[in-house]
Design a protein around this motif. Structure first.
Motif, short mmCIF file in Angstrom:
data_model
loop_
_atom_site.label_atom_id
_atom_site.label_comp_id
_atom_site.label_asym_id
_atom_site.label_seq_id
_atom_site.Cartn_x
_atom_site.Cartn_y
_atom_site.Cartn_z
N ALA A 4 40.16 24.53 32.18
CA ALA A 4 38.96 24.45 33.02
C ALA A 4 39.31 24.21 34.48
CB ALA A 4 38.02 23.35 32.51
N GLU A 5 40.33 23.39 34.73
CA GLU A 5 40.76 23.12 36.10
C GLU A 5 41.49 24.32 36.69
OE1 GLU A 5 40.16 20.43 38.09
OE2 GLU A 5 38.78 19.91 36.49
N GLN A 6 42.29 24.98 35.87
CA GLN A 6 43.10 26.11 36.35
C GLN A 6 42.27 27.29 36.80
OE1 GLN A 6 45.83 26.16 32.78
NE2 GLN A 6 47.20 26.93 34.34
N ILE A 7 41.12 27.49 36.21
CA ILE A 7 40.38 28.73 36.48
C ILE A 7 39.14 28.55 37.34
CG2 ILE A 7 41.28 29.82 34.39
CD1 ILE A 7 38.47 29.38 33.14
N GLU A 99 43.13 34.70 43.73
CA GLU A 99 43.58 33.79 44.79
C GLU A 99 44.61 34.43 45.72
OE1 GLU A 99 42.31 30.72 45.63
OE2 GLU A 99 40.80 31.40 44.20
N ASP A 100 45.14 35.59 45.35
CA ASP A 100 46.09 36.32 46.19
C ASP A 100 45.32 37.48 46.83
OD1 ASP A 100 48.02 38.19 47.17
OD2 ASP A 100 49.52 37.32 45.84
N ASP A 101 44.97 37.31 48.08
CA ASP A 101 44.09 38.26 48.76
C ASP A 101 44.60 39.69 48.70
OD1 ASP A 101 41.52 38.18 50.19
OD2 ASP A 101 42.67 39.08 51.83
N ALA A 102 45.90 39.89 48.91
CA ALA A 102 46.46 41.25 48.89
C ALA A 102 46.33 41.86 47.49
CB ALA A 102 47.92 41.23 49.33
N VAL A 103 46.60 41.07 46.47
CA VAL A 103 46.53 41.56 45.09
C VAL A 103 45.10 41.92 44.71
CG1 VAL A 103 46.81 40.90 42.66
CG2 VAL A 103 48.61 40.38 44.31
N ILE A 104 44.16 41.01 44.99
CA ILE A 104 42.79 41.26 44.56
C ILE A 104 42.18 42.44 45.31
CG2 ILE A 104 41.51 39.66 46.06
CD1 ILE A 104 41.01 40.22 42.26
#
Length: 114
Positions: A4-7, A99-104
């Motif tokens: 729950a914390e991770q996502i 969370e990785d702007d380039a990837v998303i």
């Protein structure tokens, strides 16, 4: 760290039936990414999130394509599975990609309007 914390801001839901879901109330998280293709009709709604998640799943976790399913609505993105570990792998990886702007943004460039 618990799933729950991770996502966050995605929400992990365990159902009485034994299946699990990951949901996101859409509208604010990563809205800037969807805005880049607003002229094509993307709004950042649940269906748009489903399209983005589908690209991620097909390209990054193709072995889970038949295990993790999507059931988006206008205001909510939802992924679910009877296989808890598979859904966890998807949810953690998808959140990391978000969370990785380039990837998303790269993944979103191949998303198709639903």
């Amino acid at each position: 760290m618990h799933i729950a914390e991770q996502i966050k801001p995605f929400v992990w839901v365990e159902h009485d039936s034994g299946s699990t879901s990951v949901i996101l109330n859409v509208g604010t998280y990563k809205a800037d990414v969807f805005q880049t293709r607003a002229d094509e009709g993307f709004e950042g709604n649940g269906y748009d999130w489903g399209s983005l998640a589908s690209v991620y799943l097909q390209e990054q976790l193709p072995h889970l394509v038949d295990i993790v399913r999507f059931d988006p609505e206008g205001s909510m993105f939802c992924a679910y599975s009877g296989d808890r570990e598979a859904l966890q792998r998807f949810a953690i990886g998808f959140k990391e990609a978000c969370e990785d702007d380039a990837v998303i943004r790269d993944l979103f460039s191949r998303a198709e309007l639903d």
